[in-house]
Design a protein around this motif. Structure first.
Motif, PDB file in Angstrom:
ATOM      1  N   VAL A  30       0.863  -1.179   0.000  1.00 21.78           N
ATOM      2  CA  VAL A  30       0.000   0.000   0.000  1.00 21.78           C
ATOM      3  C   VAL A  30       0.901   1.231   0.000  1.00 21.78           C
ATOM      4  O   VAL A  30       1.731   1.409   0.892  1.00 21.78           O
ATOM      5  CB  VAL A  30      -0.929   0.009   1.235  1.00 21.78           C
ATOM      6  N   VAL A  31       0.751   2.068  -1.027  1.00 20.23           N
ATOM      7  CA  VAL A  31       1.574   3.272  -1.139  1.00 20.23           C
ATOM      8  C   VAL A  31       0.787   4.542  -0.870  1.00 20.23           C
ATOM      9  O   VAL A  31       1.364   5.603  -0.650  1.00 20.23           O
ATOM     10  CB  VAL A  31       2.280   3.367  -2.519  1.00 20.23           C
ATOM     11  N   ALA A  32      -0.560   4.447  -0.891  1.00 20.02           N
ATOM     12  CA  ALA A  32      -1.377   5.647  -0.671  1.00 20.02           C
ATOM     13  C   ALA A  32      -2.770   5.236  -0.225  1.00 20.02           C
ATOM     14  O   ALA A  32      -3.243   4.151  -0.555  1.00 20.02           O
ATOM     15  CB  ALA A  32      -1.468   6.476  -1.947  1.00 20.02           C
ATOM     16  N   SER A  33      -3.409   6.134   0.517  1.00 20.06           N
ATOM     17  CA  SER A  33      -4.814   5.932   0.836  1.00 20.06           C
ATOM     18  C   SER A  33      -5.501   7.284   0.865  1.00 20.06           C
ATOM     19  O   SER A  33      -4.864   8.311   1.099  1.00 20.06           O
ATOM     20  CB  SER A  33      -4.992   5.176   2.155  1.00 20.06           C
ATOM     21  N   ALA A  34      -6.799   7.264   0.595  1.00 20.31           N
ATOM     22  CA  ALA A  34      -7.562   8.509   0.511  1.00 20.31           C
ATOM     23  C   ALA A  34      -8.962   8.271   1.050  1.00 20.31           C
ATOM     24  O   ALA A  34      -9.500   7.172   0.931  1.00 20.31           O
ATOM     25  CB  ALA A  34      -7.635   8.976  -0.944  1.00 20.31           C
ATOM     26  N   GLU A  35      -9.554   9.330   1.617  1.00 21.33           N
ATOM     27  CA  GLU A  35     -10.887   9.207   2.213  1.00 21.33           C
ATOM     28  C   GLU A  35     -12.021   9.472   1.238  1.00 21.33           C
ATOM     29  O   GLU A  35     -13.179   9.263   1.569  1.00 21.33           O
ATOM     30  CB  GLU A  35     -11.016  10.103   3.448  1.00 21.33           C
ATOM     31  N   ASN A  36     -11.699   9.922   0.019  1.00 22.73           N
ATOM     32  CA  ASN A  36     -12.732  10.078  -1.006  1.00 22.73           C
ATOM     33  C   ASN A  36     -12.064  10.215  -2.377  1.00 22.73           C
ATOM     34  O   ASN A  36     -10.844  10.287  -2.485  1.00 22.73           O
ATOM     35  CB  ASN A  36     -13.669  11.269  -0.703  1.00 22.73           C
ATOM     36  N   GLY A  37     -12.889  10.253  -3.404  1.00 18.53           N
ATOM     37  CA  GLY A  37     -12.371  10.312  -4.764  1.00 18.53           C
ATOM     38  C   GLY A  37     -11.594  11.573  -5.081  1.00 18.53           C
ATOM     39  O   GLY A  37     -10.619  11.536  -5.834  1.00 18.53           O
ATOM     40  N   LYS A  38     -12.000  12.695  -4.488  1.00 19.68           N
ATOM     41  CA  LYS A  38     -11.313  13.968  -4.749  1.00 19.68           C
ATOM     42  C   LYS A  38      -9.867  13.902  -4.264  1.00 19.68           C
ATOM     43  O   LYS A  38      -8.936  14.262  -4.983  1.00 19.68           O
ATOM     44  CB  LYS A  38     -12.067  15.097  -4.052  1.00 19.68           C
ATOM     45  N   VAL A  39      -9.676  13.412  -3.044  1.00 20.68           N
ATOM     46  CA  VAL A  39      -8.323  13.281  -2.490  1.00 20.68           C
ATOM     47  C   VAL A  39      -7.517  12.277  -3.322  1.00 20.68           C
ATOM     48  O   VAL A  39      -6.345  12.499  -3.628  1.00 20.68           O
ATOM     49  CB  VAL A  39      -8.376  12.861  -1.003  1.00 20.68           C
ATOM     50  N   ALA A  40      -8.161  11.177  -3.716  1.00 20.92           N
ATOM     51  CA  ALA A  40      -7.472  10.162  -4.522  1.00 20.92           C
ATOM     52  C   ALA A  40      -7.000  10.739  -5.861  1.00 20.92           C
ATOM     53  O   ALA A  40      -5.878  10.475  -6.289  1.00 20.92           O
ATOM     54  CB  ALA A  40      -8.396   8.968  -4.751  1.00 20.92           C
ATOM     55  N   LEU A  41      -7.851  11.532  -6.514  1.00 18.27           N
ATOM     56  CA  LEU A  41      -7.449  12.160  -7.790  1.00 18.27           C
ATOM     57  C   LEU A  41      -6.248  13.071  -7.593  1.00 18.27           C
ATOM     58  O   LEU A  41      -5.353  13.111  -8.426  1.00 18.27           O
ATOM     59  CB  LEU A  41      -8.608  12.964  -8.384  1.00 18.27           C
ATOM     60  N   GLU A  42      -6.234  13.805  -6.468  1.00 16.55           N
ATOM     61  CA  GLU A  42      -5.105  14.699  -6.182  1.00 16.55           C
ATOM     62  C   GLU A  42      -3.819  13.906  -5.939  1.00 16.55           C
ATOM     63  O   GLU A  42      -2.731  14.391  -6.224  1.00 16.55           O
ATOM     64  CB  GLU A  42      -5.428  15.586  -4.973  1.00 16.55           C
ATOM     65  N   LEU A  43      -3.948  12.682  -5.415  1.00 16.98           N
ATOM     66  CA  LEU A  43      -2.773  11.847  -5.134  1.00 16.98           C
ATOM     67  C   LEU A  43      -2.224  11.147  -6.381  1.00 16.98           C
ATOM     68  O   LEU A  43      -1.038  10.819  -6.434  1.00 16.98           O
ATOM     69  CB  LEU A  43      -3.117  10.786  -4.084  1.00 16.98           C
ATOM     70  N   LEU A  44      -3.069  10.884  -7.374  1.00 26.62           N
ATOM     71  CA  LEU A  44      -2.646  10.095  -8.543  1.00 26.62           C
ATOM     72  C   LEU A  44      -1.340  10.567  -9.190  1.00 26.62           C
ATOM     73  O   LEU A  44      -0.489   9.728  -9.492  1.00 26.62           O
ATOM     74  CB  LEU A  44      -3.761  10.036  -9.593  1.00 26.62           C
ATOM     75  N   PRO A  45      -1.149  11.885  -9.411  1.00 28.67           N
ATOM     76  CA  PRO A  45       0.098  12.301 -10.068  1.00 28.67           C
ATOM     77  C   PRO A  45       1.358  11.962  -9.264  1.00 28.67           C
ATOM     78  O   PRO A  45       2.436  11.835  -9.822  1.00 28.67           O
ATOM     79  CB  PRO A  45      -0.049  13.827 -10.197  1.00 28.67           C
ATOM     80  N   LYS A  46       1.220  11.776  -7.956  1.00 33.29           N
ATOM     81  CA  LYS A  46       2.378  11.442  -7.115  1.00 33.29           C
ATOM     82  C   LYS A  46       2.773   9.977  -7.242  1.00 33.29           C
ATOM     83  O   LYS A  46       3.832   9.578  -6.774  1.00 33.29           O
ATOM     84  CB  LYS A  46       2.064  11.764  -5.651  1.00 33.29           C
ATOM     85  N   PHE A  47       1.903   9.169  -7.853  1.00 36.69           N
ATOM     86  CA  PHE A  47       2.145   7.730  -7.968  1.00 36.69           C
ATOM     87  C   PHE A  47       1.939   7.252  -9.399  1.00 36.69           C
ATOM     88  O   PHE A  47       1.017   6.499  -9.700  1.00 36.69           O
ATOM     89  CB  PHE A  47       1.214   6.961  -7.007  1.00 36.69           C
TER      90      PHE A  47
END
Length: 134
Positions: A30-47
């Motif tokens: 597990v490299v990332a976790s997010a509490e909703n889709g908005k946070v997950a979209l913001e994290l995508l470019p980092k991974f």
């Protein structure tokens, strides 16, 4: 090969349960976790080398289906829906598939399924490996 996983679920407890299960599998991290889709979209470019997203559907802010609409243009990661509302044949399951979900697994005991590993762990591990091999 080590597969990199993001967990997206509004329940902090479920993120821990899922993370503990995924971390018990030797080929997944597990490299990332997010509490909703908005946070997950913001994290995508980092991974950029993310392999797999385990995605809940019902979340505040941006739900899983809305996330799927945007994510498929931003990542090549496979997506497995892990939700209490997307049972086989449901409207949500059909919509998730049409938006590009690679597989759907129903949480065994509702939105917060502490028994995920016991009741669905073997199935989840099999589906994760199958989806990534496809």
């Amino acid at each position: 090969m080590m597969h990199k996983v993001m967990i997206v679920d509004d329940s902090a407890m479920m993120r821990v349960v899922i993370s503990n299960f995924v971390s018990s599998l030797p080929e997944f991290r597990v490299v990332a976790s997010a509490e909703n889709g908005k946070v997950a979209l913001e994290l995508l470019p980092k991974f950029p080398d993310l392999n797999l997203i385990l995605l809940d559907i019902e979340m505040p802010g941006m739900n899983g289906l809305e996330f799927l609409r945007h994510a498929k243009m931003r990542t090549r990661a496979k997506v497995i829906i892990l939700s209490s509302v997307a049972s086989a044949g449901s409207k949500q399951a059909a919509e998730a598939r049409s938006l590009g979900a690679d597989a759907i697994i129903t949480k065994p005991s509702g939105a917060v399924s502490m028994d995920l590993a016991d009741k669905r762990g073997a199935e989840l591990a099999r589906v994760m490996s199958r989806v990534l091999a496809a």
